[in-house]
Scaffold this active site. Structure first.
Site, PDB file in Angstrom:
ATOM      1  N   LYS A   1     -62.663 -89.856  -5.383  1.00 14.91           N
ATOM      2  CA  LYS A   1     -61.586 -88.670  -5.668  1.00 14.91           C
ATOM      3  C   LYS A   1     -62.209 -87.566  -4.418  1.00 14.91           C
ATOM      4  O   LYS A   1     -61.114 -87.125  -3.679  1.00 14.91           O
ATOM      5  CB  LYS A   1     -61.910 -87.766  -6.736  1.00 14.91           C
TER       6      LYS A   1
ATOM      7  N   GLY B   1     -48.552 -97.111 -10.280  1.00 15.57           N
ATOM      8  CA  GLY B   1     -49.150 -97.158 -11.768  1.00 15.57           C
ATOM      9  C   GLY B   1     -48.426 -96.431 -12.419  1.00 15.57           C
ATOM     10  O   GLY B   1     -48.953 -95.750 -13.595  1.00 15.57           O
TER      11      GLY B   1
ATOM     12  N   ASP C   1     -45.902-101.249 -10.880  1.00 16.81           N
ATOM     13  CA  ASP C   1     -47.108-101.477 -11.445  1.00 16.81           C
ATOM     14  C   ASP C   1     -47.617-102.809 -11.084  1.00 16.81           C
ATOM     15  O   ASP C   1     -46.805-103.550 -10.626  1.00 16.81           O
ATOM     16  CB  ASP C   1     -47.134-100.997 -12.972  1.00 16.81           C
ATOM     17  N   ILE C   2     -48.906-103.100 -11.282  1.00 19.81           N
ATOM     18  CA  ILE C   2     -49.407-104.513 -11.081  1.00 19.81           C
ATOM     19  C   ILE C   2     -49.025-105.460 -12.205  1.00 19.81           C
ATOM     20  O   ILE C   2     -48.906-106.700 -11.801  1.00 19.81           O
ATOM     21  CB  ILE C   2     -51.031-104.403 -10.890  1.00 19.81           C
ATOM     22  N   ARG C   3     -48.387-104.920 -13.268  1.00 15.73           N
ATOM     23  CA  ARG C   3     -47.932-105.739 -14.354  1.00 15.73           C
ATOM     24  C   ARG C   3     -46.636-105.367 -14.696  1.00 15.73           C
ATOM     25  O   ARG C   3     -46.328-104.198 -14.294  1.00 15.73           O
ATOM     26  CB  ARG C   3     -48.793-105.515 -15.696  1.00 15.73           C
TER      27      ARG C   3
ATOM     28  N   TYR D   1     -66.276 -93.365  -9.109  1.00 16.35           N
ATOM     29  CA  TYR D   1     -65.014 -92.684  -9.194  1.00 16.35           C
ATOM     30  C   TYR D   1     -64.897 -91.097  -8.550  1.00 16.35           C
ATOM     31  O   TYR D   1     -63.878 -90.917  -7.891  1.00 16.35           O
ATOM     32  CB  TYR D   1     -64.482 -92.394 -10.863  1.00 16.35           C
TER      33      TYR D   1
END
Ligand code: SER
Length: 312
Positions: A144, A8, A34-36, A140
């Site tokens: 967590k 990330g 990262d994914i991109r 979320y």
């Protein structure tokens, strides 16, 4: 920490963490994933495209660079997770368990952030203790809490050196957050500089914990460098710098931009999430166990944010 893999890395925290880590540990010793990807990122230092739900790819990158530390940041934030709960579960939990497994297999020191979102409506709202009731009502938050427990489990069961904090809303001028409930506290500064007005989707009087990014980055690095034998908790340390409602940002901004006007148009979905979170958490354990203290209060942060955004 000598060679660090960050997932990330292009996100709100990652983009600034990678820069800070590279300054201290050396550019080639921080592998950003990262994914991109962008060409600009690849020029800054080692970069790999990684979908964190792909365990084999994560293992291969960790092995290729012979890392000794994993900082797992890739996740969907609270408001986005509420719109796509199953996707959030797959990414937030799938990514975390992969990162923990890779760390177990390669014996990596491990960091992942939890959040004030790990608390729920039954949690004491003020001065929220480190160890308390956690019954979050968001996907979320469920992710967590499960993540906090999973990190503790890997520490106790496998002796993995897992560490983490519960971050409050993070405020920065470098990379915008995406899809969080506390994002208004970033947008308000950009709009103050651009149009001297902001319409808040969070209602007046809604207090949440906040922190300026330099404190957050320092928290991660100092926790990872802290003497492990002094830590009673390892994961999910409460840390906060500021407990604030929209009108507190309004007042702080007006000290620099007197004509700034704040209005409200509450978004019920994000307001509901905010109402389920604490007003302000107690960070005593972080102070006692590894000496953490935030340096930025709302006024010091506001001055810096407005200057930096204006310069942009
Ligand atoms: N800033 C985050 C969010 O709003 C809190 O972890 O989702």
């Amino acid at each position: 920490m000598k060679k660090i893999l960050v997932t990330g890395a292009l996100g709100q925290i990652g983009s600034e963490l990678v820069t800070a880590l590279r300054e201290t540990y050396g550019t080639d010793n921080v592998i950003a994933t990262d994914i991109r990807s962008t060409e600009a990122e690849k020029e800054k230092g080692p970069f790999e495209v990684l979908d964190v739900t792909d365990a084999d790819a994560m293992f291969a990158i960790a092995k290729k660079y012979n890392v000794d530390t994993m900082m797992h940041l890739a996740a969907l934030l609270s408001a986005t997770a509420e719109k796509a709960p199953k996707k959030a579960w797959d990414l937030n939990m799938g990514g975390l368990v992969n990162a923990l497994e890779v760390s177990r297999e390669l014996n990596l020191q491990f960091f992942t952030p939890s959040s004030i979102g790990a608390f729920g409506p039954d949690t004491p709202k003020d001065n929220t203790p480190q160890d308390t009731i956690q019954r979050p009502t968001t996907m979320y938050g469920v992710n967590k809490v499960a993540g906090e427990l999973l990190c503790d489990y890997y520490f106790h069961r496998f002796g993995l050196d897992t560490r983490g904090v519960r971050f409050p809303g993070l405020i920065s001028y470098v990379t915008p957050p995406g899809g969080g409930t506390t994002d208004y506290a970033v947008e308000i500064y950009y709009e103050a500089v651009k149009s001297k007005a902001y319409t808040s989707y969070i209602g007046k009087g809604t207090y949440m914990d906040m922190m300026y990014m330099p404190d957050a980055i320092r928290a991660i690095i100092t926790l990872m460098e802290a003497d492990g034998s002094k830590l009673k908790h390892h994961n999910a340390f409460n840390i906060s710098a500021i407990s604030a409602a929209p009108e507190d940002f309004e007042k702080a901004i007006q000290k620099h931009i007197p004509e700034f006007k704040l209005s409200y148009d509450v978004d019920p979905a994000r307001q509901k999430i905010a109402d389920s979170w604490p007003n302000g958490i107690d960070s005593t354990c972080a102070a006692e166990e590894w000496g953490f203290k935030a340096e930025y209060d709302i006024d010091k942060m506001t001055k810096d944010m407005l200057e930096k955004i204006a310069a942009k």
